[in-house]
Design a protein around this motif. Structure first.
Motif, PDB file in Angstrom:
ATOM      1  N   PHE A   1       9.856 -21.424  17.923  1.00 25.77           N
ATOM      2  CA  PHE A   1       9.304 -21.649  16.589  1.00 25.77           C
ATOM      3  C   PHE A   1       8.549 -22.971  16.530  1.00 25.77           C
ATOM      4  O   PHE A   1       7.427 -23.037  16.016  1.00 25.77           O
ATOM      5  CB  PHE A   1      10.428 -21.635  15.531  1.00 25.77           C
ATOM      6  N   LYS A   2       9.159 -24.025  17.071  1.00 28.02           N
ATOM      7  CA  LYS A   2       8.507 -25.338  17.069  1.00 28.02           C
ATOM      8  C   LYS A   2       7.221 -25.318  17.884  1.00 28.02           C
ATOM      9  O   LYS A   2       6.216 -25.907  17.477  1.00 28.02           O
ATOM     10  CB  LYS A   2       9.453 -26.404  17.621  1.00 28.02           C
ATOM     11  N   ALA A   3       7.241 -24.661  19.029  1.00 23.51           N
ATOM     12  CA  ALA A   3       6.049 -24.574  19.872  1.00 23.51           C
ATOM     13  C   ALA A   3       4.934 -23.812  19.159  1.00 23.51           C
ATOM     14  O   ALA A   3       3.769 -24.217  19.200  1.00 23.51           O
ATOM     15  CB  ALA A   3       6.376 -23.928  21.213  1.00 23.51           C
ATOM     16  N   SER A   4       5.276 -22.725  18.495  1.00 26.23           N
ATOM     17  CA  SER A   4       4.272 -21.943  17.771  1.00 26.23           C
ATOM     18  C   SER A   4       3.676 -22.752  16.623  1.00 26.23           C
ATOM     19  O   SER A   4       2.460 -22.744  16.415  1.00 26.23           O
ATOM     20  CB  SER A   4       4.872 -20.652  17.217  1.00 26.23           C
ATOM     21  N   ALA A   5       4.527 -23.451  15.887  1.00 27.02           N
ATOM     22  CA  ALA A   5       4.029 -24.269  14.779  1.00 27.02           C
ATOM     23  C   ALA A   5       3.127 -25.386  15.292  1.00 27.02           C
ATOM     24  O   ALA A   5       2.069 -25.666  14.705  1.00 27.02           O
ATOM     25  CB  ALA A   5       5.194 -24.847  13.985  1.00 27.02           C
ATOM     26  N   ARG A   6       3.518 -25.995  16.402  1.00 25.90           N
ATOM     27  CA  ARG A   6       2.688 -27.064  16.961  1.00 25.90           C
ATOM     28  C   ARG A   6       1.369 -26.500  17.486  1.00 25.90           C
ATOM     29  O   ARG A   6       0.314 -27.082  17.311  1.00 25.90           O
ATOM     30  CB  ARG A   6       3.426 -27.783  18.077  1.00 25.90           C
ATOM     31  N   ARG A   7       1.423 -25.321  18.133  1.00 21.18           N
ATOM     32  CA  ARG A   7       0.196 -24.664  18.582  1.00 21.18           C
ATOM     33  C   ARG A   7      -0.738 -24.423  17.403  1.00 21.18           C
ATOM     34  O   ARG A   7      -1.936 -24.681  17.473  1.00 21.18           O
ATOM     35  CB  ARG A   7       0.512 -23.334  19.249  1.00 21.18           C
ATOM     36  N   ASP A   8      -0.187 -23.934  16.308  1.00 25.11           N
ATOM     37  CA  ASP A   8      -0.998 -23.641  15.138  1.00 25.11           C
ATOM     38  C   ASP A   8      -1.662 -24.905  14.591  1.00 25.11           C
ATOM     39  O   ASP A   8      -2.823 -24.886  14.182  1.00 25.11           O
ATOM     40  CB  ASP A   8      -0.160 -22.968  14.054  1.00 25.11           C
ATOM     41  N   LYS A   9      -0.926 -26.003  14.601  1.00 18.18           N
ATOM     42  CA  LYS A   9      -1.513 -27.270  14.145  1.00 18.18           C
ATOM     43  C   LYS A   9      -2.640 -27.701  15.078  1.00 18.18           C
ATOM     44  O   LYS A   9      -3.722 -28.083  14.625  1.00 18.18           O
ATOM     45  CB  LYS A   9      -0.437 -28.354  14.080  1.00 18.18           C
TER      46      LYS A   9
ATOM     47  N   THR B   1     -12.796 -16.690  23.036  1.00 14.21           N
ATOM     48  CA  THR B   1     -12.654 -18.142  22.941  1.00 14.21           C
ATOM     49  C   THR B   1     -11.442 -18.513  22.095  1.00 14.21           C
ATOM     50  O   THR B   1     -10.661 -19.393  22.464  1.00 14.21           O
ATOM     51  CB  THR B   1     -13.931 -18.774  22.348  1.00 14.21           C
ATOM     52  N   ILE B   2     -11.281 -17.849  20.968  1.00 17.95           N
ATOM     53  CA  ILE B   2     -10.146 -18.146  20.089  1.00 17.95           C
ATOM     54  C   ILE B   2      -8.836 -17.834  20.798  1.00 17.95           C
ATOM     55  O   ILE B   2      -7.914 -18.654  20.816  1.00 17.95           O
ATOM     56  CB  ILE B   2     -10.252 -17.360  18.769  1.00 17.95           C
ATOM     57  N   ARG B   3      -8.744 -16.672  21.413  1.00 16.36           N
ATOM     58  CA  ARG B   3      -7.491 -16.288  22.080  1.00 16.36           C
ATOM     59  C   ARG B   3      -7.177 -17.194  23.270  1.00 16.36           C
ATOM     60  O   ARG B   3      -6.023 -17.578  23.481  1.00 16.36           O
ATOM     61  CB  ARG B   3      -7.536 -14.826  22.500  1.00 16.36           C
ATOM     62  N   LYS B   4      -8.193 -17.549  24.039  1.00 11.00           N
ATOM     63  CA  LYS B   4      -7.992 -18.446  25.177  1.00 11.00           C
ATOM     64  C   LYS B   4      -7.532 -19.819  24.694  1.00 11.00           C
ATOM     65  O   LYS B   4      -6.627 -20.424  25.278  1.00 11.00           O
ATOM     66  CB  LYS B   4      -9.284 -18.573  25.981  1.00 11.00           C
ATOM     67  N   THR B   5      -8.133 -20.297  23.621  1.00  8.37           N
ATOM     68  CA  THR B   5      -7.751 -21.595  23.075  1.00  8.37           C
ATOM     69  C   THR B   5      -6.336 -21.548  22.511  1.00  8.37           C
ATOM     70  O   THR B   5      -5.570 -22.502  22.672  1.00  8.37           O
ATOM     71  CB  THR B   5      -8.753 -22.051  22.002  1.00  8.37           C
ATOM     72  N   MET B   6      -5.965 -20.435  21.890  1.00  9.06           N
ATOM     73  CA  MET B   6      -4.600 -20.302  21.389  1.00  9.06           C
ATOM     74  C   MET B   6      -3.596 -20.385  22.542  1.00  9.06           C
ATOM     75  O   MET B   6      -2.557 -21.037  22.422  1.00  9.06           O
ATOM     76  CB  MET B   6      -4.431 -18.988  20.616  1.00  9.06           C
ATOM     77  N   GLN B   7      -3.911 -19.743  23.660  1.00  8.49           N
ATOM     78  CA  GLN B   7      -3.016 -19.788  24.822  1.00  8.49           C
ATOM     79  C   GLN B   7      -2.903 -21.206  25.376  1.00  8.49           C
ATOM     80  O   GLN B   7      -1.817 -21.676  25.688  1.00  8.49           O
ATOM     81  CB  GLN B   7      -3.501 -18.844  25.916  1.00  8.49           C
ATOM     82  N   SER B   8      -4.027 -21.876  25.509  1.00  8.15           N
ATOM     83  CA  SER B   8      -3.986 -23.230  26.068  1.00  8.15           C
ATOM     84  C   SER B   8      -3.296 -24.200  25.109  1.00  8.15           C
ATOM     85  O   SER B   8      -2.580 -25.102  25.549  1.00  8.15           O
ATOM     86  CB  SER B   8      -5.383 -23.724  26.435  1.00  8.15           C
ATOM     87  N   MET B   9      -3.467 -24.002  23.816  1.00 10.02           N
ATOM     88  CA  MET B   9      -2.799 -24.866  22.833  1.00 10.02           C
ATOM     89  C   MET B   9      -1.287 -24.615  22.837  1.00 10.02           C
ATOM     90  O   MET B   9      -0.511 -25.537  22.611  1.00 10.02           O
ATOM     91  CB  MET B   9      -3.359 -24.649  21.431  1.00 10.02           C
ATOM     92  N   LEU B  10      -0.865 -23.383  23.095  1.00 14.02           N
ATOM     93  CA  LEU B  10       0.570 -23.098  23.182  1.00 14.02           C
ATOM     94  C   LEU B  10       1.169 -23.818  24.391  1.00 14.02           C
ATOM     95  O   LEU B  10       2.235 -24.425  24.292  1.00 14.02           O
ATOM     96  CB  LEU B  10       0.841 -21.595  23.266  1.00 14.02           C
ATOM     97  N   ALA B  11       0.472 -23.791  25.498  1.00 14.74           N
ATOM     98  CA  ALA B  11       0.945 -24.499  26.690  1.00 14.74           C
ATOM     99  C   ALA B  11       1.016 -26.004  26.422  1.00 14.74           C
ATOM    100  O   ALA B  11       1.994 -26.666  26.799  1.00 14.74           O
ATOM    101  CB  ALA B  11       0.027 -24.211  27.875  1.00 14.74           C
ATOM    102  N   GLU B  12       0.003 -26.532  25.749  1.00 16.77           N
ATOM    103  CA  GLU B  12       0.002 -27.953  25.415  1.00 16.77           C
ATOM    104  C   GLU B  12       1.150 -28.290  24.460  1.00 16.77           C
ATOM    105  O   GLU B  12       1.824 -29.314  24.616  1.00 16.77           O
ATOM    106  CB  GLU B  12      -1.333 -28.359  24.782  1.00 16.77           C
ATOM    107  N   ALA B  13       1.379 -27.432  23.478  1.00 18.23           N
ATOM    108  CA  ALA B  13       2.466 -27.661  22.520  1.00 18.23           C
ATOM    109  C   ALA B  13       3.817 -27.685  23.231  1.00 18.23           C
ATOM    110  O   ALA B  13       4.661 -28.542  22.950  1.00 18.23           O
ATOM    111  CB  ALA B  13       2.443 -26.583  21.446  1.00 18.23           C
TER     112      ALA B  13
END
Length: 105
Positions: A23-31, A84-96
């Motif tokens: 949950f925390k990772a998803s919320a951080r990814r979204d931010k 682009t959006i989906r790829k960025t969402m994946q990379s942001m999840l990894a970063e989160a």
């Protein structure tokens, strides 16, 4: 308490911890992705932070990751395609996840 009971409790605790971390990772990814999208839309400062908060709320109110994608796709329009959006969402999840692990350690 038997060994079996102790194992069951340990498993339940691990499950709860893993769910909380997801949950925390998803919320951080979204931010993070909200800030990325805000930049593409020319927003900065408080406007960018407010938009990122809207993206976080989209997942909480909607159907999770799909709701976030729909919001980003609608708001970005021609600025970013689906890939682009989906790829960025994946990379942001990894970063989160990396950020959360750094904070824990």
């Amino acid at each position: 308490m038997t060994t079996f009971d102790e194992r069951e409790i340990a498993f339940e605790n691990k499950f709860a911890h893993d769910a909380e971390m997801q949950f925390k990772a998803s919320a951080r990814r979204d931010k993070l992705i909200g800030l990325w999208a805000a930049g593409l839309m020319g927003l900065s400062g408080e406007e960018a932070a407010a938009y990122a908060h809207e993206v976080v709320r989209a997942e909480v109110k909607g159907a999770g990751e799909a709701a976030v994608y729909r919001k980003l796709s609608a708001d970005l329009g021609e600025r970013a395609d689906e890939a682009t959006i989906r790829k960025t969402m994946q990379s942001m999840l990894a970063e989160a996840k990396d950020q959360l692990m750094t904070e824990i350690n």
